[in-house]
Design an enzyme around this catalytic site. Structure first.
Site, PDB file in Angstrom:
ATOM      1  N   CYS A  65      -4.818   2.117  -3.819  1.00  0.00           N
ATOM      2  CA  CYS A  65      -3.637   2.755  -3.167  1.00  0.00           C
ATOM      3  C   CYS A  65      -2.418   1.916  -3.324  1.00  0.00           C
ATOM      4  O   CYS A  65      -1.592   1.824  -2.490  1.00  0.00           O
ATOM      5  CB  CYS A  65      -3.793   3.150  -1.720  1.00  0.00           C
ATOM      6  SG  CYS A  65      -5.045   4.200  -1.435  1.00  0.00           S
ATOM      7  N   LYS A 103     -10.292  -0.664  10.825  1.00  0.00           N
ATOM      8  CA  LYS A 103     -10.517  -1.707   9.748  1.00  0.00           C
ATOM      9  C   LYS A 103     -10.839  -2.801  10.474  1.00  0.00           C
ATOM     10  O   LYS A 103     -10.809  -3.905  10.129  1.00  0.00           O
ATOM     11  CB  LYS A 103      -9.307  -1.869   9.250  1.00  0.00           C
ATOM     12  CG  LYS A 103      -8.814  -0.855   8.069  1.00  0.00           C
ATOM     13  CD  LYS A 103      -7.686  -1.251   7.161  1.00  0.00           C
ATOM     14  CE  LYS A 103      -6.992  -0.084   6.487  1.00  0.00           C
ATOM     15  NZ  LYS A 103      -7.833   0.256   5.062  1.00  0.00           N
ATOM     16  N   GLN A 106      -4.113  -4.878   7.394  1.00  0.00           N
ATOM     17  CA  GLN A 106      -4.910  -6.016   6.945  1.00  0.00           C
ATOM     18  C   GLN A 106      -4.660  -7.080   7.580  1.00  0.00           C
ATOM     19  O   GLN A 106      -5.444  -8.240   7.339  1.00  0.00           O
ATOM     20  CB  GLN A 106      -4.911  -6.315   5.444  1.00  0.00           C
ATOM     21  CG  GLN A 106      -5.036  -4.961   4.659  1.00  0.00           C
ATOM     22  CD  GLN A 106      -6.629  -4.562   4.607  1.00  0.00           C
ATOM     23  OE1 GLN A 106      -7.419  -5.122   5.072  1.00  0.00           O
ATOM     24  NE2 GLN A 106      -6.987  -3.288   4.166  1.00  0.00           N
ATOM     25  N   HIS A 162       0.851  -1.015  -0.013  1.00  0.00           N
ATOM     26  CA  HIS A 162       0.041   0.177   0.049  1.00  0.00           C
ATOM     27  C   HIS A 162       1.039   1.325   0.036  1.00  0.00           C
ATOM     28  O   HIS A 162       2.166   1.268   0.623  1.00  0.00           O
ATOM     29  CB  HIS A 162      -0.972  -0.037   1.263  1.00  0.00           C
ATOM     30  CG  HIS A 162      -2.014   0.963   1.388  1.00  0.00           C
ATOM     31  ND1 HIS A 162      -1.722   2.321   1.693  1.00  0.00           N
ATOM     32  CD2 HIS A 162      -3.071   1.147   1.361  1.00  0.00           C
ATOM     33  CE1 HIS A 162      -2.848   3.110   1.806  1.00  0.00           C
ATOM     34  NE2 HIS A 162      -3.780   2.126   1.693  1.00  0.00           N
TER      35      HIS A 162
HETATM   36  N1  PLP Z   1      -1.726  -0.837   4.696  1.00  0.00           N
HETATM   37  C1  PLP Z   1      -2.753  -1.189   4.148  1.00  0.00           C
HETATM   38  C2  PLP Z   1      -2.245  -2.628   3.738  1.00  0.00           C
HETATM   39  C3  PLP Z   1      -3.895  -0.974   4.028  1.00  0.00           C
HETATM   40  O1  PLP Z   1      -4.891  -1.476   3.715  1.00  0.00           O
HETATM   41  C4  PLP Z   1      -4.340   0.487   4.350  1.00  0.00           C
HETATM   42  C5  PLP Z   1      -5.735   1.099   4.303  1.00  0.00           C
HETATM   43  O2  PLP Z   1      -6.181   0.889   3.367  1.00  0.00           O
HETATM   44  C6  PLP Z   1      -3.220   1.272   4.673  1.00  0.00           C
HETATM   45  C7  PLP Z   1      -2.132   0.838   5.057  1.00  0.00           C
HETATM   46  C8  PLP Z   1      -3.400   2.772   5.318  1.00  0.00           C
HETATM   47  O3  PLP Z   1      -4.184   2.505   6.446  1.00  0.00           O
HETATM   48  P1  PLP Z   1      -5.080   3.859   7.323  1.00  0.00           P
HETATM   49  O4  PLP Z   1      -5.577   4.566   5.848  1.00  0.00           O
HETATM   50  O5  PLP Z   1      -5.833   3.660   8.213  1.00  0.00           O
HETATM   51  O6  PLP Z   1      -3.671   4.800   7.815  1.00  0.00           O
END
Ligand code: PLP
Length: 402
Positions: free
Chosen positions: A358, A219, A196, A116
């Site tokens: 993302c 999440k 995740q 991500h």
């Molecule tokens: N890393 C992963 C694998 C994610 O799925 C996400 C969110 O979709 C994030 C990081 C970023 O999380 P947050 O937006 O809650 O900081």
């Protein structure tokens, strides 16, 4: 496990809704909403500051929330859980505080092609700022980290290996312990993005052999705006603070200051008490179901959904086999852009995500501009799966008339 839809007011209030975007954010059980409301109605005050009983109660509830959440992620030393706004802030904290102090020109930072942007861009920017090189471990065609190539990339200049527990785009579950061991064998840090992981799998930070693990409350049935960085005491004590201000100091002189003990050293300013309490209630809720049970439930729905979609001509599913994925189904339908697919599904009350998730570096490697992504959680049902399959079949029908 019987589906828990009735525990989630939003789902009760939207009877026809098929919410299949839990990898983006989960819905919140009543227990979480009640816990936050209870805090504001009984114990709200600025913690750590007031000399009065109400503030002491707020402090105690904040502390208890940290202990509860640490237990959920298998972190015995709860002082090594730093609250952040979420995974993004937790990863930026490590990249900035540790990386700023430790990475030198010519060093190597290893990430994977599965990440991500939250676990990619902070490292990319750190490498650029420090004159270090960013090395990106390839992914296999079925969307796994290529372990042999990863091991081959590590060497004496490697300072950190940053990788995800579970891919948000494909659901791939990565071999965390093996990657951490390989990083440590060359003296590098192992930093894991658990955004995740914590919602869907039993997690024991102490057993994983990592230096740090980042996660997001929203999440995993908790509120938005709270998450954390679990890390070893050695790492946290060696890092300079990330932000400066109230609460994180010990003594402030005119010229210099000293820092508070863990975890406060990394929590400048008024903390997010109510959301921490909400997240602790989410941990209690998930533990009440049992994380092994959560996994079994998601896997059963994922298998059924995948079989149903693959029965539709033109559907391609991305990622490894279902047993090696969290409850994520990333797919395309030939001749229909994922955004159009998501719009047609929305007209039938089915919420899915469409786009690059993302994870643009991954999409480039898979050579697809976008996928549609359905993701399951504790409240997902057979009816949700049936609605998804019916919606995809309907989209195919609509587009075959063009
Ligand atoms: N890393 C992963 C694998 C994610 O799925 C996400 C969110 O979709 C994030 C990081 C970023 O999380 P947050 O937006 O809650 O900081």
């Amino acid at each position: 496990m019987s589906a828990r839809r009735e525990d989630f007011p939003l789902l009760v209030n939207n009877p026809g809704l098929h919410y299949l975007d839990s990898a983006a954010t989960s819905q919140k059980p009543r227990a979480v909403l009640d816990a936050m409301r209870d805090y504001y109605e009984r114990d709200n005050a600025n913690p750590h500051r007031g000399a009065y009983d109400l503030s002491a109660r707020a402090t105690e509830r904040y502390h208890d929330a940290r202990v509860r959440i640490a237990k959920f992620i298998g972190l015995q030393d709860s002082d090594c859980l730093v609250f952040t706004r979420g995974t993004t802030e937790a990863l930026n904290l490590v990249a900035t505080a540790w990386g700023g102090a430790n990475v030198q020109p010519g060093d190597e930072i290893v990430v994977t092609g599965l990440e991500h942007h939250a676990n990619f861009v902070p490292w990319q920017q750190l490498a650029r700022a420090k004159g270090a090189s960013l090395r990106i471990c390839p992914v296999t065609t079925d969307g796994r980290i290529d372990l042999e190539q990863l091991k081959g990339m590590l060497g004496e200049r490697t300072r950190v290996v940053a990788f995800s527990h579970v891919s948000n785009a494909l659901g791939t579950i990565n071999p965390v312990t093996e990657i951490a061991r390989a990083a440590h064998a060359v003296g590098a840090l192992a930093i894991c993005d658990g955004a995740q992981g914590t919602p869907h799998l039993p997690v024991s930070f102490d057993a994983l052999g990592l230096d740090a693990y980042a996660f997001s409350g929203h999440k995993m049935c908790g509120p938005m705006g709270i998450g954390g960085l679990a890390a070893t005491r050695a790492l946290l004590e060696s890092m300079p603070p990330y932000q400066f201000g109230g609460d994180m100091i010990e003594i402030v002189g005119d010229e210099r200051s000293t820092w508070n003990a863990l975890p406060h050293k990394f929590e400048a300013g008024t903390p997010n008490v109510a959301d921490a309490i909400g997240l602790a209630a989410a941990c209690e809720y998930l533990d009440g179901i049992g994380m092994a049970q959560v996994r079994t439930h998601e896997l059963a729905l994922l298998g059924r959904a995948q079989d149903a979609l693959l029965a539709i001509d033109g559907v391609t599913v991305y990622g490894p086999g279902v047993n090696d994925r969290s409850g994520v189904l990333s797919f395309t339908l030939e001749g229909v852009h994922p955004h159009d697919l998501a719009t047609i599904l929305d007209q039938q009350g089915v919420c899915i995500r469409a786009g690059h998730h993302c994870a643009q570096p991954l999409m480039r490697r898979l050579a697809v501009p976008a996928t549609a992504r359905a993701s399951f959680y504790v409240y997902s049902t057979e009816e949700d799966v049936a609605a998804l399959a019916a919606g995809v079949a309907r989209a195919k029908e609509i587009f075959s008339n063009f």
